[in-house]
Design an enzyme around this catalytic site. Structure first.
Site, PDB file in Angstrom:
ATOM      1  N   GLU A 127      49.877  40.675  40.388  1.00 45.67           N
ATOM      2  CA  GLU A 127      50.976  40.976  41.317  1.00 45.67           C
ATOM      3  C   GLU A 127      51.475  42.382  41.025  1.00 45.67           C
ATOM      4  O   GLU A 127      51.175  42.937  39.954  1.00 45.67           O
ATOM      5  CB  GLU A 127      52.139  40.000  41.089  1.00 45.67           C
ATOM      6  CG  GLU A 127      51.777  38.562  41.384  1.00 45.67           C
ATOM      7  CD  GLU A 127      52.975  37.622  41.268  1.00 45.67           C
ATOM      8  OE1 GLU A 127      54.061  38.080  40.841  1.00 45.67           O
ATOM      9  OE2 GLU A 127      52.790  36.443  41.610  1.00 45.67           O
ATOM     10  N   GLY A 340      23.279  69.149  36.627  1.00 51.19           N
ATOM     11  CA  GLY A 340      23.908  69.275  37.949  1.00 51.19           C
ATOM     12  C   GLY A 340      23.494  68.167  38.902  1.00 51.19           C
ATOM     13  O   GLY A 340      24.300  67.705  39.727  1.00 51.19           O
ATOM     14  N   GLU A 363      40.079  41.886  34.919  1.00 50.37           N
ATOM     15  CA  GLU A 363      39.907  40.658  34.115  1.00 50.37           C
ATOM     16  C   GLU A 363      40.370  40.855  32.664  1.00 50.37           C
ATOM     17  O   GLU A 363      39.770  40.347  31.714  1.00 50.37           O
ATOM     18  CB  GLU A 363      38.482  40.114  34.234  1.00 50.37           C
ATOM     19  CG  GLU A 363      38.158  39.821  35.692  1.00 50.37           C
ATOM     20  CD  GLU A 363      37.137  38.759  35.943  1.00 50.37           C
ATOM     21  OE1 GLU A 363      36.902  37.929  35.064  1.00 50.37           O
ATOM     22  OE2 GLU A 363      36.575  38.761  37.058  1.00 50.37           O
TER      23      GLU A 363
END
Ligand code: CAA
Length: 380
Positions: A127, A340, A363
């Protein structure tokens, strides 16, 4: 102690490898860029048995063991960690949770559809104010006799936009703190349940991660998993297994990057010879191979303990902590080996580098894994 895979495990490994090469590799860069993952590909993973590896065949699952699941996760993650996180959440958190603690009705209703890849499942614990501190659930499930009324917001929910069933943790009795939390199966389309914004992420961009909103959602009591107040324990128990899945994902990301670096080192020439002939590159490859092997042993050990019905929370936390660090180290070095070319999309290692980071976060962050490990070793 036997370090060999069985013939059956080797077959599982090679079929996952082939699927990853033929079905996931084409389009992986485009899916990452577009932040998309087509439902047809989810269905194909269901057809392969990847969506419910350990589920009893009577519910459409593969009836396989945790080591098989880990081997599948490793192979899929070498190519596409967005695909493998869907597989991981489905298997470790949703299917395991339902099969182990769900009612017969819940198993029959949800497992066959998840197994077939008709839809995914989602695990809704986090949350806005309850990430690592998972007991601080603000979402409420008020007991109304034969049903609950659910209100609140969930964040960073994997499979959030595409799932058919959502396992939602919510506080029913605040006085009881975490012992007052319940887990409810909430079906997509239930009035008052809204799927919110999709996150624009650094990595695993093909997987969909959403905010979810619940506003006076009526959920029948028969949708609760386990006894009243079992929700937090349910979340912790399923996450112990989830951490094995994410550890296997981290291992696969590292192994995928290493395989690319190894191949490239035999193709690219500098100063008149293949870069694999330079000690600077050889030492990198040696370190990468050693770290991956150590991570693999930890991940397989955790899986073997789960299969042997031994306590596995400590091994799972150690495997996730170590494998996610290895994923970070190895993907960074794989880019370095590529120079690169490693910094551009078409060589794949930059994606694996971005994908690696989440394995140190979801997790249970690496700090939470250390907390779990410390409590075990200190006997707290
Ligand atoms: N198994 C069973 N029970 C457990 C447990 C476990 N592994 N760990 C804790 N518990 C129980 C404890 O025994 C205790 O129960 P009692 O009070 O009844 O004895 C209860 O849970 C509370 O435990 P703690 O006192 O240890 O709680 P805490 O507040 O100190 O926190 C924590 C424990 C380990 C830090 C926990 O909050 C945690 O794991 N946090 C991280 C949350 C997390 O991993 N979130 C991931 C979100 S899901 C996700 O990422 C999925 C995705 O989409 C990819």
């Amino acid at each position: 102690m036997n370090f060999d895979l069985t013939e059956e495990h080797r077959m599982v490994q090679s079929s996952a490898r082939e699927f990853a090469q033929t079905e996931l590799l084409p389009g992986v860069i485009e899916r990452d860029t577009a932040q998309e993952f087509p439902n047809e590909l989810v269905k194909k993973m269901g057809d392969q048995g990847f969506m419910a590896v350990m589920v009893d065949p009577q519910y459409g699952g593969g009836g396989m063991d945790t080591l098989s699941y880990v081997l599948i996760m490793e192979e899929l993650s070498k190519i596409d960690a967005s695909a493998s996180v869907m597989v991981s959440v489905n298997n470790s958190l949703v299917c395991y949770g339902l099969q182990e603690y769900g009612t017969e009705e819940q198993k029959q209703k949800y497992l066959p559809k998840i197994a077939a890849g008709d839809y995914t499942g989602a695990f809704c614990l986090s949350e806005p104010e309850a990430g690592s501190d998972a007991t601080s659930q603000q979402t409420t499930a008020v007991d109304k006799g034969d049903h609950y009324i659910l209100n609140g917001t969930k964040n960073w929910i994997t499979n959030g936009g595409r799932s058919g069933v959502y396992l939602v943790m919510a506080q029913t009795d605040r006085a009881k703190q975490h012992r007052g939390i319940n887990c409810l199966c909430v079906e997509r389309g239930t009035p008052g349940f809204q799927i919110g914004k999709k996150e624009d992420k650094l990595g695993i961009r093909g997987s969909d991660t959403h905010t979810l909103m619940f506003s006076d959602v009526k959920v029948p009591k028969s949708n609760r998993i386990g006894e009243d107040g079992f929700g937090f324990k349910f979340a912790m128990k399923t996450l112990d297994g989830g951490r094995i899945g994410i550890a296997a994902q981290a291992l696969g990301i590292a192994a995928g990057a290493y395989e690319l670096a190894l191949k490239y080192s035999k193709e690219r020439k500098t100063f008149g010879k293949e870069i694999a002939q330079h000690q600077a590159i050889q030492f990198k490859l040696a370190d990468m191979a050693t770290k991956i092997e150590a991570a693999r042993l930890l991940v397989y050990k955790a899986a073997a303990e789960k299969d042997a019905h031994l306590p596995y929370g400590l091994s799972a936390a150690m495997a996730k902590l170590y494998a996610s660090k290895v994923a970070m180290d190895v993907t960074a070095e794989a880019i370095q080996v590529h120079g690169g070319y490693g910094y551009v999309k078409e060589f794949h290692v930059e994606r694996l580098y971005r994908d690696a980071k989440i394995t140190e976060i979801y997790e249970g962050t690496s700090e939470i894994q250390r907390m779990v490990i410390a409590r075990h070793v200190l006997g707290m």
